[in-house]
Every structure is written in structure tokens, then in C-alpha cells.
Design a protein around this motif. Structure first.
Motif, PDB file in Angstrom:
ATOM      1  N   GLU A   1     -10.726  -1.315  37.249  1.00  0.00           N
ATOM      2  CA  GLU A   1     -11.336  -0.327  36.367  1.00  0.00           C
ATOM      3  C   GLU A   1     -10.330   0.192  35.343  1.00  0.00           C
ATOM      4  OE1 GLU A   1     -14.194   2.268  38.689  1.00  0.00           O
ATOM      5  OE2 GLU A   1     -13.725   3.553  36.983  1.00  0.00           O
ATOM      6  N   GLU A   2      -9.064   0.082  35.704  1.00  0.00           N
ATOM      7  CA  GLU A   2      -7.991   0.552  34.827  1.00  0.00           C
ATOM      8  C   GLU A   2      -7.976  -0.215  33.493  1.00  0.00           C
ATOM      9  OE1 GLU A   2      -3.966  -0.170  33.332  1.00  0.00           O
ATOM     10  OE2 GLU A   2      -4.844  -1.501  34.844  1.00  0.00           O
ATOM     11  N   TYR A   3      -8.491  -1.439  33.529  1.00  0.00           N
ATOM     12  CA  TYR A   3      -8.542  -2.268  32.324  1.00  0.00           C
ATOM     13  C   TYR A   3      -9.416  -1.662  31.228  1.00  0.00           C
ATOM     14  CZ  TYR A   3      -6.067  -6.427  33.835  1.00  0.00           C
ATOM     15  OH  TYR A   3      -5.094  -7.306  34.201  1.00  0.00           O
ATOM     16  N   LEU A   4     -10.380  -0.810  31.637  1.00  0.00           N
ATOM     17  CA  LEU A   4     -11.306  -0.247  30.658  1.00  0.00           C
ATOM     18  C   LEU A   4     -10.594   0.526  29.558  1.00  0.00           C
ATOM     19  CD1 LEU A   4     -14.193   0.969  32.992  1.00  0.00           C
ATOM     20  CD2 LEU A   4     -14.209  -0.984  31.455  1.00  0.00           C
ATOM     21  N   LYS A   5      -9.446   1.086  29.890  1.00  0.00           N
ATOM     22  CA  LYS A   5      -8.728   1.910  28.909  1.00  0.00           C
ATOM     23  C   LYS A   5      -7.854   1.071  27.991  1.00  0.00           C
ATOM     24  CE  LYS A   5      -8.211   5.435  32.341  1.00  0.00           C
ATOM     25  NZ  LYS A   5      -7.254   5.252  33.431  1.00  0.00           N
ATOM     26  N   ARG A   6      -7.621  -0.184  28.370  1.00  0.00           N
ATOM     27  CA  ARG A   6      -6.671  -0.978  27.595  1.00  0.00           C
ATOM     28  C   ARG A   6      -7.299  -1.547  26.323  1.00  0.00           C
ATOM     29  NH1 ARG A   6      -3.483  -4.688  31.853  1.00  0.00           N
ATOM     30  NH2 ARG A   6      -2.737  -5.594  29.901  1.00  0.00           N
ATOM     31  N   SER A   7      -6.420  -1.996  25.417  1.00  0.00           N
ATOM     32  CA  SER A   7      -6.928  -2.631  24.205  1.00  0.00           C
ATOM     33  C   SER A   7      -7.261  -4.089  24.522  1.00  0.00           C
ATOM     34  CB  SER A   7      -5.869  -2.576  23.107  1.00  0.00           C
ATOM     35  OG  SER A   7      -6.141  -3.581  22.158  1.00  0.00           O
ATOM     36  N   PRO A   8      -8.404  -4.567  24.070  1.00  0.00           N
ATOM     37  CA  PRO A   8      -8.764  -5.948  24.390  1.00  0.00           C
ATOM     38  C   PRO A   8      -7.823  -6.987  23.778  1.00  0.00           C
ATOM     39  CG  PRO A   8     -10.365  -4.982  22.874  1.00  0.00           C
ATOM     40  CD  PRO A   8      -9.453  -3.886  23.306  1.00  0.00           C
TER      41      PRO A   8
END
Lengths: 286, 321, 268
Positions: A140-147
């Protein structure tokens, strides 16, 4: 039937008057549930053009495609009555390169872009994003990252999550595993199997990898020069004579089984599906 | 694979195709300047004759030139009207009172509406527009029943008419000349020709070779980029981007969803391309030999001499008459 | 004789973990070496370092006895050609002949020489009929063949194939592999960078990279026998090899079967 092709022909227009015929007389039916289909054929055989008909991105030059009861023909859009967007929500299409669709600042925003376009409330879409990011095997932490700061495999997963969040009934993927290493490829294929089994969706994959076809598919479609030349079980496909003329490989497991039969001068009583199967067979003869 | 054609090169074999792109560019410049020097209707008509002669000998169909003129039709019409209305010198050729009455106003609106609705079915749209406009003017001048709403006088003077005609012919000549160049020269040859002509600019630190390399890479990648833009549009359409619907705010978002991937992919591509070029020993600014070189033939000299002759004649008639 | 010698090479992209750490390896003149590793193992970074597109943090690269540095980089690039992964992003010319000519133009070959060589090398990669074609009329495999012709024409001693087949369909892939075999036979040193064990077994020697480190380096036969390393490398094992391991575990193997499976592994 979820999708039905009837006598579909498609031509790409060209400036010099010689139109390029990409699809020729396609008849095809795809069920809403329970199918795991692979679509194969050499480059330029019309695979991508075929799947772009499945969510009405392009319309047949002649013939018709019926998607969830809505008939798409050449002049469908001109009549203006048919809304295409609901169809695109039900048949989710993932393009080959995730770079074609990723554009938002964060993975979250990118995933909810699709659902929001289809009128889903933002709060609901965010809930969905949290679900699908796990489905594609990311934190879920990936949601905050830039694609844009993700690896190739991760980008691919995010782009798939973006389509899954639309909650389509059918998931179509254009060469999802090309360019990935064997591990990345297997992980993704397991993911698609999971979507197919757990969410009970029909999954259609375009691929060049015959091992994938043989290992996973319940049905295989073969395109050759715009014609749909085979529609059936993968097991039967690879024992067909004309497979060479369609420029298709043979799955590794079949190749090695045939070579072993030849060199050991035996005939196995069945066609092994996995290396374990083959091991059992070989065990019996030595 | 879709076929994308850049430029409007029309394959052929006439002398225009045998010429060096350099001489073609120079000849074009000379002829254009000559056209601008001329100030008299008769002279410019002679010039038009010369251009038509070039077309005839060069074997270029007039229809292709007409197609090139299409985009500037509106401009032509505008300058024509402007000249006729505002130049009020010379002899009065024609005057008419235009009267707008309670009857003709709705009639005029009806005609315009009729034109608007039917124009898509008419093959010669421009001609249709002219006929409609002429029809309205005739009606306003001759048919005047009912009470008058407003009236004005349309006066056409000799200078206005000849000036309008002059400017129109000049524009047509200029556009035709540049169309001849693009029709008979491949974009790559044009690029090479420009590079050689701009070479002296290195004195003021403009590197013509680098500019030419950039243009050549742009020519190479335009079809690829168009193809890619199309795919991005389809990919976003699959996520519900529908350009025919949505509020302004949504529209902005939709456009961003196309532009960002375009930029990101192009940056990656240019990075890869720079690597590939460097790996193949490309060093910016360093001397390179060329596969394609240009060669100047007698034909080129002849054409240039002919153009200079036209140029001198233009100056002469300008000074003498 | 070693044509490439790499000693203690390390490299990292801005504030990220090391892409390569302490890589030491060598390539002999005329041999075919595969650099095998999964995505992110640093194998493409290595190829960019060898040709001087990236600058190492530490360590040394020697090509044909010359140490790579800012002065020697242009001379070294004359000795090494590289075919990249994406066929579209390395096609510089507006047409096939322009693209084949590009490298030769940079090296200031005579015009007549360029024209002859275009003919010769287009013939070699069976692209003679396509000389005037533009890239969007070609398939991925054809574009890669044009790239190969362009490099062959530059007469480099070494050619690196940096995942040159990974974006191609099976037919394109097979044709490129065949050209690689031919090129190597003609005496050119070949380095193929790949994650596909099936491609790697065709080479003389295999170097396996994992997380920026060399975890194995040796003759193809030896590497295939090194069960432990292969299992730890995260690479996909070849099916005959897998079968061999299964038979070994069950103590069932005999020399005849072993020999057959070995031949199958080597794709012979």
C-alpha cells in the motif's frame, strides 16, 4: 456471450489509397466468465487490432462486434446514440507499455483516474486503489510514490492496477510480459491466474511465449495475416501440422519430450504438462 | 503498418526533379524577390505567365497547386474585399446602393442559413460561398420592397479593383513557387540543400550541420511520434477518457493525460537515441563525410541565369515604367 | 589475448544502491561471452560503462590494451559496436541506407566507400531490397538487422548485443541469433547481454551477474554444471537441466540419459 465478433473486417486507412487490411472475416465469441485465453501470432498478424475492437476503441470496417448486447458497427459513433464508455469500463484493456498510460504525480492518483472517469466517487475509488494495489502484488506504501520512479515490472503492475480499479468484467492485456525477465514474467502470470480464479474474470493475454500458452491457457486464438486461423485447446494446437506456417514456436516441454522420445527410442503414453510430469514419465522408462 | 507521408513530395522526372535542391532554393528566392519588386498589374501578369510556364514544363498538375492554395483562400478573399472597399482613388467603375429592408433582412438571414446548412454537400465550397455572397449583394442592390432599415453605398474604383487583383496575383505566385519547391524536393534533400546554403552562417556561430541533423532526426521521428500519440490516446480512452464529453476541468485533465506520457516517452527516446548516436562515434560539431552529396549541373546554372535575367528585368521595368 | 579487461569496476546512479560493485572480468579476442542476469542486475549498466556512455565511480576498463578515459573514449568506440534493446530508439537515419551509413559518416569514410559498404552489409543481413525504406515500414527484427549492418560496416573488433532480441517476436529473435553466430564465426568478439539462458548457452563463456556482482564466470559447460550457483541466480533453468536435477535427486540418472539431456541443454 460477453463479446461476439461477426464477419469482422478492418482496414487501416492510408494516404496513398492502398488501405491495409488488418482483420479479415473474424468470427469469435468470448464468454464473460471463466476463460483464460491467450492470443498469439507473429508481429503484424492483427492481434492488437483484434483486441482494440473488444472495447470499441476502433470500429469494424464491415461486420459487427457485439459487446454486452451493444452492437458496434462502422457508423455506430456517427449515430451518436451509443455511449462507448460503459463498454470500456466492462472490458478493461491494458496496453503493452505502461508508459502509455501513467501520467499522474502519485500511483494513487493514477489508479483512481480510470474509475473517476466512469463516474465512481473519489472516496470509493481510493478504497478500490487500496484493494487493487495488493492484488497486483505491491505494498500500500506504493500508492504515495511517483509512478515514474518505479522499475519496469512495478510500472507494469501499477498500469494493470489502474485498469483493475475500473472493476472490468473482462481483462485484456496486450503483451504484458514482453521485456520482463523469467521471474518477472512468471510472477505476473501467477497474478493473472489469481485474477482469473479469485475474481472469476475472463482474462485475455497477447503473448509470443508458447510456454505461457501451454502452461496457463484454457483456450488459444491464433492470428495469421489478419485471419483467425485457430480457436481451441492449446494441447491440440501444438500437434497440428500447419503450426510452422503460422510462424509459431513449440513450447519447450513439448520440444524436449519429443527429442527424448526420439533419442531414447520410446513412446510416452501421454503428453507431459509440466517438468514434473515428464520426470514421472522418464522415471518409468529407466 | 500505417503509411504516414511527411511533406507533399510528388514523384516525377521533369527538370525540376533533376535540379540540385540548392539551386531550387536560390531560384525560388530570386523569383520571389522579383515578384515583390514588380508594381504593375501587367508586369505581374507576365510574371504569372512565367510561373505557369514553369509548371507546364515541369509537368506539375495545376490541380496540385490549387490544393496548395486552398488554405490561403480566406486570406485572398479578405485582402480582395479590403482593397475594394477602402481604396477610393482612380475612376469610379461601379456604384450601387445597398438597401436593407424589413423584407430583405430575414431573406438575407435565410440565405446565409441555407448556405451554412447546405455547404457540406456542395463540391466546390469556395465557389458556392462566392455565389451566395454575390447573390446577397445583388439582392440588396436591386430588390428593395418595404420600409428601409439602413442603406449604404458600395463604390468600386479602378485602383481598388486593380490593387485587389494585383495583390491576389502576387500571393498566388508566391504560394505557387514555394509549392513547386516542396512538391519536387524530398524533405531530406531540402534539408541537405538548406544545410549547404546556410553554411556561411558559421561566421556568426550558427552551425548549419547541427540544425540539419536536428531537422533530419525530426523527419525520422515524426511518424513514430504520431503513431505513439495515437496509441496513448487509445490507452487513455480505455480508461474512460472521452474527448466528446466532460466539463472544462475534465477536459484539461484529459489533455494532461495525453501530454505527460508523450513527454516522458520522448525524453526516454531522446536519451536512448543520444546514446546510440554517441556509441556510433557521433561527436557534435566534428567533421563527417556524407552518403548523400549534392552536385551542381549545367541545368542548375542555366536556371539560375534565367532567374537572374527575370530579376534584372523586374528591376528594369520597375525603374523605367 | 584479452581484448577487454575490467578490474574492480563500481558504479552507482545518483543516490541509489550500487548498480555495479567490484566487477572484474575479461573477454578474450574472438570469443563469444554472454552476460546473464535478471532485470536490474546491472548488466546493461556494464555495457554502457564499457563503451564510455557512463563514467565509472572506481575501477578500470581496458580495451585492446588501452585504458578507457576521456581522451581514449573516441578511439575505443571505434573498436566496439553496440546493438541496443529498443529497435526504434537507435534508428538514426531517415531511410535504411542512411542508417547504415551513419556510423561510417561519423568515421569520415569516403563517399564511394560508404556506398559500396552499404551494399555489402545490407546484403549480409538480407536487407538489400529495403535500402530506400523508412523505418516505420520495417519490423523490429528488420530494424535490428539494419543496426547490425551499420556496425559491421564500421568494422569494429567487438560487438555488444545489449538485450537486442528482447523486444522481438520469436521469428525476429531467431534471425538475430543466427546473425550473431555468423558474426562470431567471422572472427568478431561478441558479448551478448541477456536474461535468457537459452540464448546464453550458445556462447563460449557465461558471466552471471546478480545485484551488481559477478556470481559466476566460466565456460558454458562448467556454468551449466554448477547447480548451486544457478539455483541462487534467480534465473530460469533450462528444462533439460531441471529434469537432470530431478533425476539426480532421485538417484535415477544414467550416463546415456545424462548425455542426451546435456546435448539438449546446449541446444545442439
Amino acid at each position: 456471450m460477453a463479446i461476439k465478433f461477426e464477419q469482422v473486417n478492418f482496414e487501416y486507412p492510408s494516404f496513398d489509397g492502398y488501405n491495409f487490411s488488418a482483420l479479415k472475416d473474424i468470427n469469435l465469441e468470448i464468454a464473460e466468465k471463466g476463460e483464460f485465453i491467450t492470443l498469439i501470432g507473429e508481429t503484424g498478424s492483427g492481434k492488437s487490432t483484434l483486441v482494440q475492437h473488444m472495447n470499441a476503441l476502433i470500429r469494424p470496417t464491415t461486420g459487427s462486434v457485439t459487446i454486452y448486447g451493444i452492437k458496434i458497427e462502422k457508423d455506430t459513433k456517427k449515430k451518436g446514440k451509443v455511449k462507448l464508455n460503459p463498454l470500456r469500463q466492462r472490458v478493461g484493456l491494458v496496453f503493452q507499455f505502461p508508459e502509455y498510460q501513467l501520467f499522474e504525480e502519485t500511483v494513487l492518483k493514477d489508479i483512481i483516474f480510470g474509475p473517476k472517469n466512469f463516474g465512481v466517487k473519489e472516496s470509493v475509488a481510493i478504497e478500490r486503489a487500496k484493494q487493487v494495489i495488493k492484488h497486483v502484488g505491491l505494498d500500500e506504501e506504493y500508492l504515495k510514490r511517483s509512478p515514474f520512479n518505479l522499475s519496469g515490472g512495478e510500472k507494469k503492475r501499477v498500469s494493470i492496477a489502474g485498469i483493475l480499479a475500473m472493476e472490468p468484467d473482462i481483462l485484456v492485456l496486450d503483451e504484458p510480459t514482453s521485456g520482463l525477465d523469467p521471474k518477472g514474467r512468471d510472477d505476473l502470470l501467477k497474478l493473472f491466474m489469481g485474477i482469473h480464479n479469485d475474481l472469476n474474470k475472463t482474462v485475455i493475454i497477447i503473448t509470443h511465449d508458447m510456454n505461457t500458452v501451454y502452461k496457463y491457457a484454457s483456450r488459444v486464438l491464433v492470428m495469421n495475416e489478419g485471419h483467425l486461423v485457430y480457436d481451441g485447446l492449446p494441447q491440440e494446437l501444438f500437434s497440428k501440422e500447419n503450426i510452422k506456417s503460422w510462424n509459431l514456436d513449440i513450447p519447450d516441454i513439448i520440444t524436449i519430450t519429443r527429442q527424448l522420445e526420439d533419442k531414447l527410442d520410446v513412446n510416452f503414453d501421454r503428453q507431459p504438462h509440466t517438468i514434473q510430469d515428464l520426470f514421472e514419465l522418464v522415471k518409468e522408462v529407466i | 503498418m500505417k503509411n504516414i507521408i511527411i511533406g507533399q513530395y510528388l514523384p516525377g522526372t521533369s527538370f525540376l526533379y533533376k535540379m540540385d535542391p540548392r539551386s531550387k532554393i536560390i531560384a525560388l528566392m530570386i523569383l520571389m524577390i522579383s515578384t515583390f519588386i514588380l508594381k504593375d498589374v501587367t508586369h505581374i501578369l507576365i510574371m504569372l505567365g512565367v510561373v505557369l510556364l514553369i509548371l507546364k514544363i515541369g509537368g506539375i498538375p495545376i490541380a496540385r497547386i490549387a490544393r496548395g492554395l486552398k488554405p490561403i483562400m480566406i486570406l485572398l478573399l479578405f485582402t480582395f474585399t479590403f482593397q475594394i472597399i477602402f481604396i477610393k482613388t482612380g475612376t469610379l467603375i461601379f456604384d450601387a446602393e445597398l438597401t436593407l429592408t424589413v423584407f430583405t433582412l430575414p431573406l438575407m438571414i435565410f440565405i446565409i442559413l441555407f448556405w451554412y446548412l447546405t455547404r457540406r454537400y456542395i463540391k466546390f465550397k469556395f465557389l458556392y460561398l462566392l455565389i451566395t455572397a454575390f447573390g446577397i449583394l445583388t439582392m440588396l442592390a436591386l430588390y428593395t420592397p418595404g420600409s428601409v432599415l439602413s442603406s449604404s453605398t458600395l463604390e468600386v474604383y479602378g485602383d481598388g479593383l486593380s490593387g485587389a487583383f494585383f495583390i491576389m496575383v502576387r500571393l498566388i505566385i508566391i504560394v505557387t513557387l514555394s509549392t513547386i519547391l516542396t512538391l519536387t524536393t524530398k524533405p531530406t534533400d531540402l534539408n541537405l540543400g538548406l544545410e549547404k546554403i546556410l553554411k556561411p552562417l558559421s561566421i556568426i556561430r550558427i552551425n548549419a550541420e547541427e540544425i540539419a541533423m536536428i531537422i533530419s532526426i525530426a523527419l525520422r521521428y515524426i511518424p513514430t511520434l504520431l503513431d505513439e500519440a495515437n496509441k496513448i490516446m487509445l490507452a487513455q480512452a480505455s480508461r474512460g477518457v472521452d474527448f466528446t464529453e466532460g466539463k472544462l476541468k475534465d477536459k484539461v485533465m484529459q489533455i494532461i493525460s495525453l501530454l505527460v506520457p508523450m513527454f516522458i516517452i520522448s525524453f526516454k527516446r531522446s536519451d536512448d537515441l543520444a546514446n546510440a548516436m554517441e556509441a556510433r562515434s557521433f561527436v557534435p560539431g566534428k567533421r563527417r563525410t556524407r552518403l548523400h552529396t549534392l552536385s551542381w549541373h549545367n541545368l542548375d546554372t542555366t536556371v539560375i541565369v534565367f532567374c537572374i535575367f527575370i530579376f534584372i528585368s523586374a528591376i528594369t521595368v520597375r525603374v523605367m515604367f | 589475448m584479452n581484448i577487454i579487461e575490467i578490474k574492480d569496476l563500481s558504479f552507482s546512479y545518483q543516490d541509489e544502491i550500487d548498480a555495479l560493485s567490484n566487477v572484474t572480468l575479461s573477454v578474450k579476442k574472438g570469443e563469444w561471452v554472454s552476460i546473464l542476469g535478471h532485470n536490474g542486475s546491472g548488466k546493461s549498466t556494464l555495457s554502457k560503462l564499457i563503451i564510455g556512455l557512463l563514467k565509472a565511480d572506481s575501477g578500470e576498463i581496458k580495451v585492446d590494451g588501452v585504458i578507457l578515459n576521456e581522451e581514449s573514449v573516441h578511439d575505443i568506440r571505434r573498436k566496439i559496436g553496440i546493438v541496443f534493446q529498443n529497435p526504434d530508439n537507435q534508428f538514426v537515419g531517415v531511410t535504411v541506407e542512411d542508417d547504415i551509413a551513419f556510423g561510417m559518416e561519423n568515421l569520415c569514410f569516403e563517399q564511394s566507400d560508404i556506398i559500396d559498404k552499404i551494399k555489402e552489409y545490407a546484403e549480409k543481413v538480407s536487407m538489400s531490397e529495403y535500402l530506400k525504406k523508412e523505418p516505420h515500414a520495417l519490423s523490429g527484427g528488420q530494424k535490428q538487422r539494419v543496426a547490425i549492418a551499420g556496425i559491421l560496416a564500421m568494422k569494429t573488433d567487438i560487438i555488444i548485443f545489449d538485450e537486442a532480441t528482447s523486444m522481438l517476436d520469436p521469428k525476429g529473435r531467431e534471425s538475430i541469433m543466427n546473425y550473431i553466430k555468423e558474426i562470431n564465426k567471422a572472427g568478431v568478439t561478441v558479448i551478448t547481454i541477456t536474461h535468457d539462458m537459452k540464448e546464453a548457452v550458445l556462447s563460449d563463456r557465461i558471466i552471471i551477474l546478480k545485484e551488481g556482482r559477478v556470481i559466476a564466470c566460466g565456460d558454458t559447460n562448467d556454468i551449466l554444471n554448477d547447480k548451486e550457483t544457478l539455483n541462487s541466480s534467480n534465473l530460469e533453468l533450462l528444462l533439460p537441466l531441471k529434469l537432470q536435477y530431478l533425476l539426480d535427486e532421485a538417484n535415477l540418472s544414467n550416463d546415456k540419459v545424462k548425455d542426451i539431456l546435456w546435448q539438449l541443454s546446449l541446444n545442439k
